[in-house]
Design an enzyme around this catalytic site. Structure first.
Site, PDB file in Angstrom:
ATOM      1  CD  GLU A 685      -2.718  -1.343  -0.070  1.00 25.84           C
ATOM      2  OE1 GLU A 685      -2.986  -0.331  -0.742  1.00 25.84           O
ATOM      3  OE2 GLU A 685      -3.062  -2.490  -0.411  1.00 25.84           O
ATOM      4  CG  ASP A 750       1.807  -7.663  -5.786  1.00 28.31           C
ATOM      5  OD1 ASP A 750       1.230  -7.234  -4.769  1.00 28.31           O
ATOM      6  OD2 ASP A 750       1.243  -8.351  -6.655  1.00 28.31           O
TER       7      ASP A 750
END
EC number: 3.4.24.11
Length: 849
Positions: A685, A750
């Site tokens: 995030e 990711d």
């Protein structure tokens, strides 16, 4: 994020076995808990080798095999069951009035002895199986270079190379939590696979075999299993009787859920309310014998009413939200249409002709159920599909809309009227806002699909009004179909069989839980956190956010493609990110919570009315923001979800209570697993603030170019590496390759999240020392970090779901989310000693952050 399995009421009443002990559970140094549907929960003490051998011999003499299986709730707990699990529990023989008391007592005693005999046999088999399994693991781990070098041994106490179980045994954690955690990790792995060639198969091979895709869904994954477990909890809290702890908000949530479950009452009401709604909107032409356009209901007014009263944005996506270039101000925003099918390719590609036929059939069958003429309905609705296809054809593909700055266009209302004269924009927008919000003559607005709006106006001008009206009301009917039952539900299932590959509808209770949580998520969250959220989780997550953000800043300082000025501003943005963990404080304040739902009426005996009330309440609540400043402190997601979020307009990262659970986090996990779980999610995030979209927003949440041109070009080169890499992953289910453009933002996040979390974990290890090893795994904590990360993404999908993911998903499939980031990670290659040039350690790697 998911559809659910059937669960028993008894399961809903008990604390879930998530593979670790509850905080108040007693710990026993050398015991393990075994859960079996046959015997319930048993304490298994470690036994002497000769006892284990005797029990293994006794087991071999028995005709029924011993099966080691994952706990049926998907928790990762290990159970032992005798015989065929599908046969269920044997029936109990009860005494009758014709038997004497002593015979009854003797019968009961025999049954007790039988149960004890079975229990001892099962427990012995459990230990024997674990012993054999751990021995196998030990051998496999050596085979694939899982053992550390001499320099990696903690204080020289644990000689892995010798295979000794005695030297340094104090470095092996044998608590119940550690045994369970090790068993859970092992139960998912395929130890016959080489981790340096296919780490997804190595980490998840057995999990995928043990978890076939259920009939009522198009995929299965660890995410979905976690959501299943959470839905059982939510069902339990929603079914609890209303008591003194409840307030008006939580009562509304419980009442809505109860009305959803009341199938007899829903049948009694029937489709009368739906037909009333359609009639109030001028009637659905396909079911009206003598339809003519209402004189007082133009296309623009109908579009506005659908948006205001039913949250149905037909042909145009209209909403009120923060202006991307001035994030403290709410503004009217318009975008191209939302598709009824998963993506534009389903309308336009020849390979999806069968999906379009199924869509047309579904539309026709629903119309027939509502009274359409069988002789004309199919032909009439075929025109609707063609009209919708025209609209879709002038929309832009999502892969071409990633650069927000290129599609953002701010203007005043008169300018839009001049650019698209075929639509009466004043009439449409005022109808959508309602009488309580007067539209200004020079109302400012933002469009993200100006090309679409222009072409849509031309299509509308040349399309018969009956076709347009049929399409608009069909979109409302289609949205409401998910809430209908019986023959309507059967037609929906038939459509979804073709489109998604599912074979049956979900259980009613799981649908009702999902709808209640989505529509009344704040109230449901208040019920959820009462007994299902550990405040310690919030403190630990906050600490991890700080360490992972520090790791991001370190990596930022080390990158060689960013100029110093941009790097300094990037650090400011990272340091300015707001953290939202668990739930908003209003959940614990009854007055504020009730105010959230003050304008919403929920009744106990009319589910469809409740659905319609919520749709109108949602729309009015959102549209009323137009004249209000942006509240950057307000949560925009429900707490009881297994997910996490980044909001570029607020520059905040959100970790709801639902994700602070295993596999992502547990207070009983080693830090390596927590950093490989929730730690990577946190890093993911944070990285979203600097991906292909997030990088366009400054620390205040405003879209602006704060990078110089050279840095932008360097970023694009590295991003293109990621796009090219992910476009080479083939989805075997459909024999097609990924579109790396669609998923680039998530792939960047990711990769960045993994790198940051691992660095933060190594810093924690430097400060606190190495943790005890998990039993039976013979793996370092570096290896466990990457193993837990991979097992978050265990799962499989049907071909239909694979196609949808390729065409429309912004996230890569689970196996790609494992293979992509790990093959780019030098830390992973070092941990598993993968030779340079192996599949998981290619010579050329992609790196952005």
């Amino acid at each position: 994020m998911s559809q659910q399995h059937e669960a028993t009421a008894a399961a809903a009443e008990k604390p879930l076995n998530n593979g670790y002990l509850q905080a108040n559970a007693p710990l026993e140094e050398l015991s393990a808990t075994v859960v079996s549907p046959l015997l319930g929960q048993q304490q298994v003490q470690h036994q002497a080798p000769h006892q284990m051998q005797q029990q293994q011999q006794q087991q071999q003499q028995n005709k029924l095999p011993t099966v080691v299986f994952l706990a049926p709730d998907g928790s990762g707990g290990v159970g032992i069951q005798r015989g065929n699990p599908a046969q269920g529990n044997p029936g109990m023989v009860t005494g009758t009035g014709s038997h004497s008391d002593w015979l009854l007592k003797e019968s009961q005693q025999r049954r007790r002895l039988l149960v004890l005999a079975i229990a001892f046999t099962v427990l012995g088999a459990a230990i024997g199986a674990l012993a054999i399994y751990f021995a196998s693991v030990h051998q496999r781990c050596h085979l694939y270079r899982l053992e550390p070098d001499n320099d990696d041994r903690p204080n020289g106490r644990w000689n892995q190379d010798s295979g000794s179980a005695h030297e340094g045994q104090d470095n092996i954690c044998m608590t119940q939590e550690c045994v369970r955690t090790a068993a859970s990790l092992l139960s998912a792995m395929d130890l016959n696979s080489d981790p340096c060639e296919d780490f997804f198969q190595y980490a998840c091979g057995t999990w995928n075999k043990m978890h076939p895709i259920p009939e009522d869904r198009s995929s299965i994954s660890t995410f979905e299993v976690l959501s299943d477990q959470q839905q059982v909890i939510l069902r339990a809290v929603l079914e609890e009787p209303i008591d003194e702890r409840d307030n008006k908000a939580t009562i509304k949530a419980k009442t809505f859920f109860k009305s959803c479950m009341d199938i007899p009452q829903i049948r009694k009401i029937g489709t009368g309310r739906l037909k009333q709604v359609l009639q109030s909107l001028g009637g659905w032409p396909v079911i009206e014998r003598n339809w003519s356009p209402p004189a007082d209901l133009s296309v623009e007014r109908l579009m506005g009413q659908l948006r205001l009263n039913y949250s149905e944005p037909v042909m145009i996506e209209l909403y009120v939200g923060a202006d991307d270039k001035n994030s403290s101000v709410n503004i009217l925003q318009m975008d191209q249409l939302q598709y009824a099918l998963p993506s534009r390719d389903y309308y336009l590609k020849e390979s999806s002709a069968n999906d379009r036929r199924a869509y047309h059939r579904y539309m026709t069958q629903v119309a027939l159920l509502l009274g359409a003429d069988p002789a004309t309905a199919a032909a009439e609705l075929e025109k609707v599909v063609l009209f919708e296809t025209q609209l879709v054809n002038v929309s832009l593909p999502e892969a071409d809309r990633h650069d927000t700055s290129l599609v953002y266009r701010k203007m005043l209302l008169p300018e839009l009227q001049e650019l698209v004269p075929e639509v009466q924009w004043q009439e449409y927008l005022q109808a959508a806002l309602g009488p309580g919000i007067p539209l200004q003559e020079d109302e400012p607005l933002v469009t993200y699909g100006l090309h679409y709006l222009t072409e849509m106006g031309k299509i509308l001008a040349h399309t018969d009004r009956r076709v347009v009206h049929n399409y608009m009301l069909w979109r409302l009917v289609m949205s409401l179909m998910s809430h209908m039952i019986d023959e309507y539900q059967r037609e929906r299932v038939e459509f979804r069989k073709i489109l998604m590959g599912i074979q049956s509808e979900r259980t009613r209770w799981s649908q009702c839980v999902e709808w209640t949580n989505k529509k009344l998520g704040v109230a449901v969250g208040a019920l959820f956190i009462r007994d299902n959220f550990n405040q310690e989780s919030k403190e630990v997550a906050l600490e991890m956010i700080h360490t992972i953000r520090a790791a991001f800043n370190e990596l930022l300082a080390e990158n060689d493609w960013m100029d110093d000025e941009t790097r300094a501003v990037a650090k400011e943005k990272a340091d300015s990110m707001n953290e939202r963990i668990g739930y908003p404080e209003l959940l614990t304040n009854a007055t504020e919570l009730e105010q959230e739902y003050v304008n919403l009426t929920i009744v106990p005996d009319n589910f469809i009315n409740n659905v319609l009330s919520i749709l109108q309440w949602e729309s009015e609540k959102m549209l009323r923001l137009l004249r209000q400043p942006v509240d950057k402190e307000k949560w925009t997601t429900e707490p009881a979800v297994v997910n996490a979020f980044y909001n570029p307009n607020k520059n905040d990262i959100v970790f709801p209570a639902g994700i602070l659970q295993p596999l992502f986090y547990s207070q009983h996990f080693p830090k390596s697993l927590n950093y490989g779980g929730i730690g990577v999610v946190i890093g993911h995030e944070i990285t979203h603030g600097f991906d292909d979209k997030g990088r366009q927003f400054d620390k205040e949440g405003n879209m602006m170019q704060w990078w110089n041109n050279a840095t932008i070009e360097a970023f694009r080169e590295r991003t293109q590496c990621v796009i090219d890499q992910y476009s080479r992953y083939k989805i075997n289910e459909v024999d097609m390759f990924m579109d790396g453009r669609m998923t680039q933002g998530e792939n960047i996040a990711d990769n960045g999240g993994l790198k940051q979390a691992f660095r933060a974990y190594k810093k924690w290890e430097t400060l606190h020392g190495r943790e005890q090893q998990l039993p039976g795994l013979n793996m370092t904590h570096d290896q466990l970090f990457f193993l837990n990360y991979a097992q978050i993404w265990c799962g499989s999908m049907r071909p239909e779901d694979a196609l949808t993911k390729i065409r429309s998903a912004v996230h890569s499939p689970g196996f790609v989310r494992v293979l992509g980031p790990l093959s780019n990670s030098r830390d992973f290659a070092s941990a598993y000693k993968c030779p340079l040039g192996s599949t998981m350690n290619p010579a050329e790697k992609c790196s952005v952050w």
